[in-house]
Write a protein that holds these residues in place. Structure first.
Motif, PDB file in Angstrom:
ATOM      1  N   ILE A 128      31.620  38.240  53.842  1.00 63.68           N
ATOM      2  CA  ILE A 128      30.567  39.309  52.610  1.00 63.68           C
ATOM      3  C   ILE A 128      30.925  38.973  51.585  1.00 63.68           C
ATOM      4  N   LEU A 129      31.370  39.989  51.130  1.00 65.15           N
ATOM      5  CA  LEU A 129      32.149  40.335  49.745  1.00 65.15           C
ATOM      6  C   LEU A 129      32.448  38.453  48.799  1.00 65.15           C
ATOM      7  N   ARG A 130      33.285  37.582  49.286  1.00 67.72           N
ATOM      8  CA  ARG A 130      33.586  36.515  48.718  1.00 67.72           C
ATOM      9  C   ARG A 130      32.342  35.796  48.789  1.00 67.72           C
ATOM     10  N   ASP A 131      31.316  35.805  48.936  1.00 63.81           N
ATOM     11  CA  ASP A 131      30.479  35.104  49.143  1.00 63.81           C
ATOM     12  C   ASP A 131      28.718  35.720  47.958  1.00 63.81           C
ATOM     13  N   PHE A 132      28.890  37.066  48.509  1.00 68.11           N
ATOM     14  CA  PHE A 132      28.482  37.388  47.271  1.00 68.11           C
ATOM     15  C   PHE A 132      28.859  37.553  45.649  1.00 68.11           C
ATOM     16  N   SER A 133      30.484  37.491  46.121  1.00 66.88           N
ATOM     17  CA  SER A 133      30.998  37.540  44.235  1.00 66.88           C
ATOM     18  C   SER A 133      31.115  36.447  43.814  1.00 66.88           C
ATOM     19  N   LYS A 134      30.664  35.131  44.603  1.00 66.34           N
ATOM     20  CA  LYS A 134      31.061  33.981  44.184  1.00 66.34           C
ATOM     21  C   LYS A 134      28.783  33.433  43.857  1.00 66.34           C
ATOM     22  N   GLU A 135      28.047  34.260  44.493  1.00 69.80           N
ATOM     23  CA  GLU A 135      26.691  34.416  44.002  1.00 69.80           C
ATOM     24  C   GLU A 135      26.620  34.450  43.075  1.00 69.80           C
ATOM     25  N   GLN A 136      27.201  35.983  42.037  1.00 68.69           N
ATOM     26  CA  GLN A 136      26.312  37.074  41.607  1.00 68.69           C
ATOM     27  C   GLN A 136      27.897  36.132  40.190  1.00 68.69           C
ATOM     28  N   SER A 137      28.693  35.623  40.238  1.00 67.09           N
ATOM     29  CA  SER A 137      30.014  35.319  39.311  1.00 67.09           C
ATOM     30  C   SER A 137      30.505  37.116  39.099  1.00 67.09           C
ATOM     31  N   ILE A 138      30.619  37.865  40.641  1.00 66.43           N
ATOM     32  CA  ILE A 138      31.639  38.644  39.746  1.00 66.43           C
ATOM     33  C   ILE A 138      33.112  38.206  39.418  1.00 66.43           C
ATOM     34  N   LYS A 139      33.431  38.866  38.384  1.00 70.49           N
ATOM     35  CA  LYS A 139      34.257  38.720  37.661  1.00 70.49           C
ATOM     36  C   LYS A 139      35.591  39.275  38.183  1.00 70.49           C
ATOM     37  N   TYR A 140      35.462  40.683  38.396  1.00 72.54           N
ATOM     38  CA  TYR A 140      36.266  40.858  39.337  1.00 72.54           C
ATOM     39  C   TYR A 140      36.353  40.875  40.178  1.00 72.54           C
ATOM     40  N   PHE A 141      36.489  40.220  41.270  1.00 70.10           N
ATOM     41  CA  PHE A 141      37.162  40.142  43.071  1.00 70.10           C
ATOM     42  C   PHE A 141      38.196  39.677  43.298  1.00 70.10           C
ATOM     43  N   TYR A 142      38.982  41.007  44.062  1.00 65.52           N
ATOM     44  CA  TYR A 142      40.343  40.110  44.383  1.00 65.52           C
ATOM     45  C   TYR A 142      40.991  39.758  45.699  1.00 65.52           C
ATOM     46  N   ASP A 143      40.332  38.731  46.082  1.00 60.31           N
ATOM     47  CA  ASP A 143      40.215  37.627  47.387  1.00 60.31           C
ATOM     48  C   ASP A 143      41.248  37.182  47.976  1.00 60.31           C
ATOM     49  N   ILE A 144      41.465  37.232  48.736  1.00 58.65           N
ATOM     50  CA  ILE A 144      42.526  37.059  50.309  1.00 58.65           C
ATOM     51  C   ILE A 144      42.088  36.036  51.096  1.00 58.65           C
ATOM     52  N   THR A 145      42.452  34.987  51.467  1.00 54.64           N
ATOM     53  CA  THR A 145      41.844  33.557  52.225  1.00 54.64           C
ATOM     54  C   THR A 145      43.007  33.837  53.117  1.00 54.64           C
ATOM     55  N   ASP A 146      44.380  33.784  52.839  1.00 55.75           N
ATOM     56  CA  ASP A 146      45.252  32.736  53.657  1.00 55.75           C
ATOM     57  C   ASP A 146      45.690  34.702  54.506  1.00 55.75           C
ATOM     58  N   ARG A 147      45.380  34.631  55.020  1.00 55.29           N
ATOM     59  CA  ARG A 147      45.922  36.370  56.310  1.00 55.29           C
ATOM     60  C   ARG A 147      47.698  36.591  56.335  1.00 55.29           C
ATOM     61  N   SER A 148      47.494  35.625  56.519  1.00 54.45           N
ATOM     62  CA  SER A 148      48.710  35.052  57.673  1.00 54.45           C
ATOM     63  C   SER A 148      50.164  35.487  56.647  1.00 54.45           C
ATOM     64  N   ASP A 149      50.311  34.712  55.195  1.00 55.01           N
ATOM     65  CA  ASP A 149      50.941  35.427  54.243  1.00 55.01           C
ATOM     66  C   ASP A 149      50.182  35.702  53.306  1.00 55.01           C
ATOM     67  N   PHE A 150      50.541  37.288  52.406  1.00 56.18           N
ATOM     68  CA  PHE A 150      49.350  37.861  51.450  1.00 56.18           C
ATOM     69  C   PHE A 150      50.006  37.088  50.302  1.00 56.18           C
ATOM     70  N   ARG A 151      51.645  37.301  50.620  1.00 55.64           N
ATOM     71  CA  ARG A 151      51.687  36.336  48.732  1.00 55.64           C
ATOM     72  C   ARG A 151      51.309  35.199  48.347  1.00 55.64           C
ATOM     73  N   ALA A 152      50.453  34.727  49.511  1.00 57.38           N
ATOM     74  CA  ALA A 152      50.272  33.188  49.278  1.00 57.38           C
ATOM     75  C   ALA A 152      48.594  33.095  48.280  1.00 57.38           C
ATOM     76  N   ASN A 153      48.309  34.409  48.332  1.00 61.43           N
ATOM     77  CA  ASN A 153      46.702  35.191  47.491  1.00 61.43           C
ATOM     78  C   ASN A 153      47.408  35.634  46.408  1.00 61.43           C
ATOM     79  N   PRO A 154      47.406  34.762  45.320  1.00 64.51           N
ATOM     80  CA  PRO A 154      48.062  35.778  43.618  1.00 64.51           C
ATOM     81  C   PRO A 154      46.880  37.115  43.473  1.00 64.51           C
ATOM     82  N   ASP A 155      44.880  36.892  43.548  1.00 60.45           N
ATOM     83  CA  ASP A 155      44.268  36.808  43.364  1.00 60.45           C
ATOM     84  C   ASP A 155      44.258  39.059  44.746  1.00 60.45           C
ATOM     85  N   TYR A 156      44.864  39.417  45.992  1.00 60.13           N
ATOM     86  CA  TYR A 156      44.879  39.734  46.180  1.00 60.13           C
ATOM     87  C   TYR A 156      45.747  40.780  45.604  1.00 60.13           C
TER      88      TYR A 156
END
Length: 489
Positions: A128-156
């Motif tokens: 939900i956070l991801r969809d909203f941030s994309k919809e609103q072009s939120i500049k500071y959304f620290y996303d995580i897409t790969d929960r198996s390896d947090f290091r693969a998510n530079p924004d997280y």
């Protein structure tokens, strides 16, 4: 009454040297000092506290007094995966399905609480956070897409309160609201920062402002040389033990004094973090060179520091001689059930937890590693380590400790038999789904560097949590009992 509970803020400081192992502890808080209000006649400037000045700027007023209700403009609004979906829902309901947020660059969205779990509802919250941030072009959304390896998510990043500071969102003189009670952590930067509910956050999301009652201020003057065995966590537990969990209800807690001036930013964050555990509206430390040095390279936005006027009115002033303090813990099930750590030496524990916005920062792990290295022993109970952010996790593996012949914290923890540092998040601090790392799924006893020890806070309702500093937590891990860190330092 036990140990440190023997004294009250209404006793004077005992000037005599205190035995390191005396059976009681001398008073460390001077009587509250009632402050005289400035003169009301003639052309006299209206004196204000630091918090009142920040809110006056944010409400475009020349002066404010405690109890006054004003519309305050927000500089930053933060929300996370627990409260973000609710905030977004309220925003859309009240402002319209196609409404735009008031400022996409002033909203910070940080998933951090229930991240590394298979729970579908928890995962959906992040979606939900991801969809909203994309919809609103939120500049500071620290996303995580790969929960198996947090290091693969530079924004997280990890825990919101530590990430806000590390990413430069905390600035002196500003107003920061967050849908988390420990948003008060950011007050360490000389700003007004407080937690709010989803409804208020939804309104700020649409308008950039909120109606706020100006809090009065309690001032805590912390002077004296900090003993080598004490940490900021001991100080805030001491204060909460003095004034109780309702002693600062809807008040600002301002921390000043020579001991505070010598503190690092992470120490100051620990102090302000637990202002809410005393009922405080916010905690705040005046900005200084320590603040500016920390912020260098983290933000390009201009800010203006403000300070309490000499004639400002404080509800009460407490004076604390930190040199007379001993390590303390908060017994179950309240942060104000303070007692000397050495008076709990017969309390057998099942585990130790080092992490959270309060006790999962780099310096918290450095303190624990320092004690474990000096002791040169193995832990006797499972010891869980949860870095607050990706940066903290990297520090554990990359920062050599001079006093440990260049070993890193991670090496020291491994040699001591601790669990491998986990993926950065809030983890078990707020319980969470059953598969949350280190969650207390059984009625066990835990020494924790977190901030709350209410029934069920870390999972099982019958679990017992002793709040402590990283030093005390590490010492307790070595003995299997609540322990005084001075036995190892």
């Amino acid at each position: 009454m036990e140990g440190a509970m023997l004294h009250s803020s209404y006793f004077s400081v005992n000037a005599r040297p205190m035995s390191r192992r005396s059976s009681t502890i001398s008073a460390v808080m001077a009587p509250p000092q009632q402050q005289r209000a400035p003169a009301s006649t003639g052309a006299v400037k209206h004196a204000m506290t630091l918090t009142e000045k920040i809110l006056a700027r944010a409400s475009e007023k020349t002066k404010l007094v405690p109890g006054e209700n004003v519309w305050v403009n927000a500089d930053v609004l933060m929300t996370h995966d627990v409260c973000g979906p609710g905030t977004i829902g309220i925003f859309k309901k009240e402002f319209g399905a196609n409404a735009k947020v008031w400022d996409r660059e002033k909203i910070v969205i940080i998933p951090d609480h229930y991240i590394f779990t298979a729970d579908e509802r928890a995962n959906r919250n992040v979606d939900i956070l991801r969809d909203f941030s994309k919809e609103q072009s939120i500049k500071y959304f620290y996303d995580i897409t790969d929960r198996s390896d947090f290091r693969a998510n530079p924004d997280y990043k990890g825990v919101c309160h530590v990430a806000l500071a590390q990413e430069g969102h905390c600035r002196p003189g500003e107003v920061l609201f967050g849908t988390d009670s420990h948003t008060c952590t950011a007050g360490a930067f000389g700003q007004f920062a407080t937690g709010i509910g989803n409804t208020d956050a939804g309104f700020i999301m649409g308008t950039g402002k909120i109606l706020l009652k100006v809090p009065g201020t309690l001032r805590f003057v912390l002077d004296g040389e900090m003993p080598s065995y004490l940490l900021a966590k001991d100080l805030i537990l001491q204060i909460i033990g003095e004034i109780t969990v309702s002693g600062a209800t809807y008040k600002s807690m301002e921390f000043v004094g020579t001991a505070v001036e010598r503190m690092t930013m992470e120490d100051r964050m620990t102090l302000c973090n637990m202002a809410i555990e005393a009922g405080g509206k916010n905690g705040v430390v005046p900005a200084d060179e320590v603040t500016y040095s920390y912020l260098k390279g983290k933000t390009e936005k201009e800010f203006e520091s403000v300070y309490s006027d000499a004639g400002a009115t404080f509800i009460q002033e407490y004076r604390i001689d930190v040199s007379k303090l001993e390590p303390v813990v908060a017994k179950p099930h309240s942060p104000d059930k303070r007692v000397l750590a050495r008076d709990c030496k017969d309390v057998k524990i099942d585990r130790v937890y080092i992490g959270s916005c309060t006790g999962g920062k780099t310096e918290d792990f450095v303190a624990a590693a320092k004690l474990l290295n000096k002791a040169g022993q193995k832990v006797k109970v499972p010891t869980f380590l949860v870095p607050a952010t990706q940066k903290v996790w990297v520090d554990l593996y990359a920062m050599p400790l001079p006093e440990a012949d260049g070993k890193t914290c991670a090496q020291i923890f491994e040699e001591a038999g601790c669990d491998t540092p986990a993926s950065p998040s809030c983890a078990a601090c707020l319980g969470g789904p059953k598969d949350t790392y280190a969650r207390m799924n059984e009625p066990k006893v835990c020494v924790s560097t977190t901030n709350r020890n209410f029934p069920g806070r870390m999972g099982h309702k019958e679990a017992q949590i002793y709040l402590a500093s990283p030093y005390t937590a590490a010492a307790s891990a070595l003995t299997g009992f609540v322990s005084d860190c001075r036995d190892f330092l």
